[in-house]
Design an enzyme around this catalytic site. Sequence first.
Site, PDB file in Angstrom:
ATOM      1  N   CYS A  75      38.467  18.154  25.687  1.00  0.00           N
ATOM      2  CA  CYS A  75      38.569  19.113  24.821  1.00  0.00           C
ATOM      3  C   CYS A  75      38.691  20.529  25.407  1.00  0.00           C
ATOM      4  O   CYS A  75      38.501  21.218  26.547  1.00  0.00           O
ATOM      5  CB  CYS A  75      36.958  19.277  24.152  1.00  0.00           C
ATOM      6  SG  CYS A  75      36.476  17.547  23.678  1.00  0.00           S
ATOM      7  N   ARG A 102      45.567  19.282  28.950  1.00  0.00           N
ATOM      8  CA  ARG A 102      44.146  18.666  29.336  1.00  0.00           C
ATOM      9  C   ARG A 102      43.899  17.640  28.912  1.00  0.00           C
ATOM     10  O   ARG A 102      43.251  16.631  29.108  1.00  0.00           O
ATOM     11  CB  ARG A 102      43.090  19.721  28.739  1.00  0.00           C
ATOM     12  CG  ARG A 102      42.842  21.405  29.547  1.00  0.00           C
ATOM     13  CD  ARG A 102      42.177  21.990  28.799  1.00  0.00           C
ATOM     14  NE  ARG A 102      40.873  21.587  28.864  1.00  0.00           N
ATOM     15  CZ  ARG A 102      39.878  21.903  29.792  1.00  0.00           C
ATOM     16  NH1 ARG A 102      40.414  22.729  30.749  1.00  0.00           N
ATOM     17  NH2 ARG A 102      38.726  21.520  29.918  1.00  0.00           N
ATOM     18  N   TRP A 146      38.882  15.624  22.374  1.00  0.00           N
ATOM     19  CA  TRP A 146      39.259  14.537  23.075  1.00  0.00           C
ATOM     20  C   TRP A 146      38.050  13.596  22.916  1.00  0.00           C
ATOM     21  O   TRP A 146      36.810  13.870  23.296  1.00  0.00           O
ATOM     22  CB  TRP A 146      39.251  14.367  24.704  1.00  0.00           C
ATOM     23  CG  TRP A 146      39.672  13.412  25.539  1.00  0.00           C
ATOM     24  CD1 TRP A 146      40.656  13.027  25.884  1.00  0.00           C
ATOM     25  CD2 TRP A 146      38.683  12.620  26.333  1.00  0.00           C
ATOM     26  NE1 TRP A 146      40.733  12.056  26.630  1.00  0.00           N
ATOM     27  CE2 TRP A 146      39.566  11.710  26.982  1.00  0.00           C
ATOM     28  CE3 TRP A 146      37.439  12.565  26.420  1.00  0.00           C
ATOM     29  CZ2 TRP A 146      39.000  10.650  27.917  1.00  0.00           C
ATOM     30  CZ3 TRP A 146      36.746  11.487  27.063  1.00  0.00           C
ATOM     31  CH2 TRP A 146      37.646  10.950  27.918  1.00  0.00           C
ATOM     32  N   ASN A 183      32.550  21.920  23.518  1.00  0.00           N
ATOM     33  CA  ASN A 183      33.091  20.907  24.624  1.00  0.00           C
ATOM     34  C   ASN A 183      31.883  20.407  24.924  1.00  0.00           C
ATOM     35  O   ASN A 183      30.690  21.390  25.193  1.00  0.00           O
ATOM     36  CB  ASN A 183      33.738  21.687  25.545  1.00  0.00           C
ATOM     37  CG  ASN A 183      35.229  22.096  25.120  1.00  0.00           C
ATOM     38  OD1 ASN A 183      35.818  21.843  24.124  1.00  0.00           O
ATOM     39  ND2 ASN A 183      35.808  22.833  25.928  1.00  0.00           N
ATOM     40  N   GLY A 184      31.557  19.306  25.616  1.00  0.00           N
ATOM     41  CA  GLY A 184      30.344  18.825  26.030  1.00  0.00           C
ATOM     42  C   GLY A 184      29.821  17.918  25.202  1.00  0.00           C
ATOM     43  O   GLY A 184      30.510  17.131  24.680  1.00  0.00           O
ATOM     44  N   GLU A 244      46.172   6.264  46.290  1.00  0.00           N
ATOM     45  CA  GLU A 244      46.723   7.268  45.223  1.00  0.00           C
ATOM     46  C   GLU A 244      48.068   6.921  44.784  1.00  0.00           C
ATOM     47  O   GLU A 244      48.366   7.106  43.585  1.00  0.00           O
ATOM     48  CB  GLU A 244      46.931   8.635  46.165  1.00  0.00           C
ATOM     49  CG  GLU A 244      47.269   9.728  45.629  1.00  0.00           C
ATOM     50  CD  GLU A 244      46.562  10.482  44.419  1.00  0.00           C
ATOM     51  OE1 GLU A 244      45.707   9.730  43.989  1.00  0.00           O
ATOM     52  OE2 GLU A 244      47.219  11.092  43.652  1.00  0.00           O
ATOM     53  N   LYS A 300      48.595   6.797  40.688  1.00  0.00           N
ATOM     54  CA  LYS A 300      49.818   7.415  40.090  1.00  0.00           C
ATOM     55  C   LYS A 300      50.493   6.347  39.137  1.00  0.00           C
ATOM     56  O   LYS A 300      50.782   6.733  37.969  1.00  0.00           O
ATOM     57  CB  LYS A 300      50.644   8.113  40.937  1.00  0.00           C
ATOM     58  CG  LYS A 300      50.304   9.358  41.968  1.00  0.00           C
ATOM     59  CD  LYS A 300      50.054  10.627  40.961  1.00  0.00           C
ATOM     60  CE  LYS A 300      48.507  10.657  40.484  1.00  0.00           C
ATOM     61  NZ  LYS A 300      47.637  11.408  41.032  1.00  0.00           N
ATOM     62  N   GLU A 358      48.212   5.502  36.102  1.00  0.00           N
ATOM     63  CA  GLU A 358      48.002   6.591  35.117  1.00  0.00           C
ATOM     64  C   GLU A 358      49.354   6.789  34.291  1.00  0.00           C
ATOM     65  O   GLU A 358      48.933   7.051  32.985  1.00  0.00           O
ATOM     66  CB  GLU A 358      47.700   7.871  36.099  1.00  0.00           C
ATOM     67  CG  GLU A 358      46.368   8.001  36.627  1.00  0.00           C
ATOM     68  CD  GLU A 358      46.188   9.432  37.225  1.00  0.00           C
ATOM     69  OE1 GLU A 358      45.542   9.718  37.123  1.00  0.00           O
ATOM     70  OE2 GLU A 358      47.326   9.792  38.055  1.00  0.00           O
ATOM     71  N   HIS A 415      41.740 -11.001  52.005  1.00  0.00           N
ATOM     72  CA  HIS A 415      40.407 -11.580  51.564  1.00  0.00           C
ATOM     73  C   HIS A 415      40.469 -11.596  49.827  1.00  0.00           C
ATOM     74  O   HIS A 415      39.346 -11.629  49.321  1.00  0.00           O
ATOM     75  CB  HIS A 415      39.237 -10.640  51.807  1.00  0.00           C
ATOM     76  CG  HIS A 415      39.077 -10.741  53.407  1.00  0.00           C
ATOM     77  ND1 HIS A 415      38.800 -11.837  54.022  1.00  0.00           N
ATOM     78  CD2 HIS A 415      39.470  -9.507  54.273  1.00  0.00           C
ATOM     79  CE1 HIS A 415      38.854 -11.497  55.420  1.00  0.00           C
ATOM     80  NE2 HIS A 415      39.409 -10.229  55.469  1.00  0.00           N
ATOM     81  N   LYS A 447      42.973  16.016  31.795  1.00  0.00           N
ATOM     82  CA  LYS A 447      43.110  16.690  32.979  1.00  0.00           C
ATOM     83  C   LYS A 447      41.798  17.040  33.606  1.00  0.00           C
ATOM     84  O   LYS A 447      42.090  17.121  34.988  1.00  0.00           O
ATOM     85  CB  LYS A 447      44.018  18.125  32.663  1.00  0.00           C
ATOM     86  CG  LYS A 447      44.370  18.747  33.923  1.00  0.00           C
ATOM     87  CD  LYS A 447      45.332  18.202  34.663  1.00  0.00           C
ATOM     88  CE  LYS A 447      45.775  18.699  35.998  1.00  0.00           C
ATOM     89  NZ  LYS A 447      46.173  17.928  37.201  1.00  0.00           N
TER      90      LYS A 447
HETATM   91  C1  G6P Z   1      40.844  13.511  36.006  1.00  0.00           C
HETATM   92  C2  G6P Z   1      42.235  14.079  36.400  1.00  0.00           C
HETATM   93  C3  G6P Z   1      42.578  13.581  37.760  1.00  0.00           C
HETATM   94  C4  G6P Z   1      41.649  14.114  38.788  1.00  0.00           C
HETATM   95  C5  G6P Z   1      40.207  13.832  38.359  1.00  0.00           C
HETATM   96  C6  G6P Z   1      39.458  14.895  39.347  1.00  0.00           C
HETATM   97  O1  G6P Z   1      40.507  12.140  36.020  1.00  0.00           O
HETATM   98  O2  G6P Z   1      42.963  13.029  35.209  1.00  0.00           O
HETATM   99  O3  G6P Z   1      44.011  13.778  37.973  1.00  0.00           O
HETATM  100  O4  G6P Z   1      42.033  13.548  40.067  1.00  0.00           O
HETATM  101  O5  G6P Z   1      39.962  14.164  37.127  1.00  0.00           O
HETATM  102  O6  G6P Z   1      39.465  16.243  39.009  1.00  0.00           O
HETATM  103  P1  G6P Z   1      39.567  17.560  39.733  1.00  0.00           P
HETATM  104  O7  G6P Z   1      39.769  18.843  38.790  1.00  0.00           O
HETATM  105  O8  G6P Z   1      37.755  17.559  39.749  1.00  0.00           O
HETATM  106  O9  G6P Z   1      39.852  17.408  41.074  1.00  0.00           O
END
Ligand code: G6P
Length: 608
Positions: A2, A27, A74, A100-101, A481, A485, A488, A504, A603
């Site tokens: 949000c 975001r 969101w 927000n929250g 990672e 990626k 996602e 395993h 985000k």
């Molecule tokens: C969300 C984002 C990720 C990010 C994670 C942690 O899930 O989509 O890309 O790694 O939050 O965010 P931060 O701002 O704490 O690194």
Amino acid sequence: MCGIVGYVGPRDAAPVLLDCLSRLEYRGYDSAGVSVLDGRGVETRKLAGRVAGLRDLLARAPLHAHCGIGHTRWATHGAPTERNAHPHSDCAGTLALVHNGIVENADVLRAQLERTGHRFTTETDTETLAHLIEEARGATLQERVLSALVRVEGTYGLAVISETDPGTVVVARRGSPVLIGVGDGEYVVASDANAVLPLTRSVVYLNDGDIAVIRPEGYRVFDGEAQPQDRSVDDVEWDLETLALGGYPHFMLKEIAEQGHTVQSTLRGRLLPADGTARLNGLNLSPARCARIRRIVIVACGTSWHAGLVGRDVLEQLADVPVSVEYASEYRYRKQLRVPGTLTVAISQSGETADTLEAVRAAKAVGSTVVGIVNVVGSTIAREADGGIYLHAGPEVGVASTKAFTSQLVALLLFGLYLGRARGLSVREGRALAEELARLPDLVTRTLALEPQVRALAEQYADAGNALYLGRGVNFPVALEGALKLKEISYIHAEGYPAAEMKHGPIALIDEHMPVVFVAPRDHVYPKVVSNMQEVKARGGGIIAITSEGNGDLHHVADHQLRVPATSPLVSPILTVLPLQLLAYHIAVLRGCDVDRPRNLAKSVTVE
Ligand code: G6P
């Protein structure tokens, strides 16, 4: 996740609010809305969908006023429908509120409010706030908001307008960021500094518990006891240009491509190659205190957690100190041990991730010193930590984190150098690493030149249904990672695994339809990883190896090789991750996915 905006000033508020909202789109959100306060009262336009749709709606049904609020939602409580979109209103329709929250006691409050005659029209927790303010006593909107918030459990960043207080926006925060952009005779409110940049670079960050009243003649900030507060006006260091695509089709590609510069920015002025150490002014940890650290706990989420896993190897090797890496969301609810000499390191791009922030607070509550490794200057984690290292990577807009990850690794290496030299790392070892780091911007740029090869590979694998990413030691978090990626942004199911653990379980999945990516630069575990490759090859899996330049012994086992410049093992994740970012990007584009706005993701995750 949000986003909140608000405006008070001489301009027509609705176009300003739309412009600000469009700067929060990155975001992640599913619905949008605005309310303004004109001569007739509160008027609202909202819908399920994009800010572009809201813009069309406002073109058909315009709103004209000099004061208003807006929101991108969101969904948490209730589906992403027009009705559940913010702003929300009270029974009389005389106020509008964006939030927000999460209101954690929303069910209890709703039942109480319904008993006293309030009628709810949405499924959201936020609507309780509107009715609470309607019911609250007080001469001004500020007083009513303050008295309503006393009954609220949970987190909020909110902005309210009311017919009772024309031309006024009241904002409040607890756990969700709110800032005021201070322009020339005008004010803009937002949950994120990106939103205010078209109007101003001067911002006032509210503290938790603050409430602020914004009127055409000025703003005033009060604490939870209604005492006036002086909050400093800070400068946002980046400008609008850094928020533009600059000719790239997506922010993610732009941010991948700029990593030669962003790693340089993280290093700038900090590396002391002759002394084999780093200068980290914001850390607030003297060498004597570094020497007394007995253990380090890293807390983070998502990509930042992967950076933390690399950080464990970096800090253990350079500083000879035990390190554990915790999911912030798990750590915060476990029993926190009061271990003297503990240093907690919070890694967060945004500095606002709710779980990481609460982990910081939990660590502080048991006496730990907290260091933040954060990108967004002035963010809550940066301000609540005892010291820290800013990434200086510039705003990251793509939801899938790329340049923040590599800058986090650089920051961890700088921290490792500094801590290490205070704890027995020799000048010679320090110098060798510092020299390697000084070469890094060039090595990153050379690695990014692999893009045409990666694109060709993406064409071959774009139809895959699954993928496995494997690595050992410091390469294992890179495998995690790379898999993250891919899933996602392309929605291909992908898993990262320690290469030897494959035996395993995941080995059962391997057949000719399963691409397996090995992160295998030349290091002390390399021969072991080659054995793991043989195991995959024997079962028909396709092998993509990310290995070091000059490495000529994989021809018989790997189907494809991407060779990155050779560097020291602790630095190599900054290079090996680059082709994996590009691979995920190109596969997602080939599959027609919305790379910068992947479904369901946000985000900055400001709810737990
Ligand atoms: C969300 C984002 C990720 C990010 C994670 C942690 O899930 O989509 O890309 O790694 O939050 O965010 P931060 O701002 O704490 O690194």
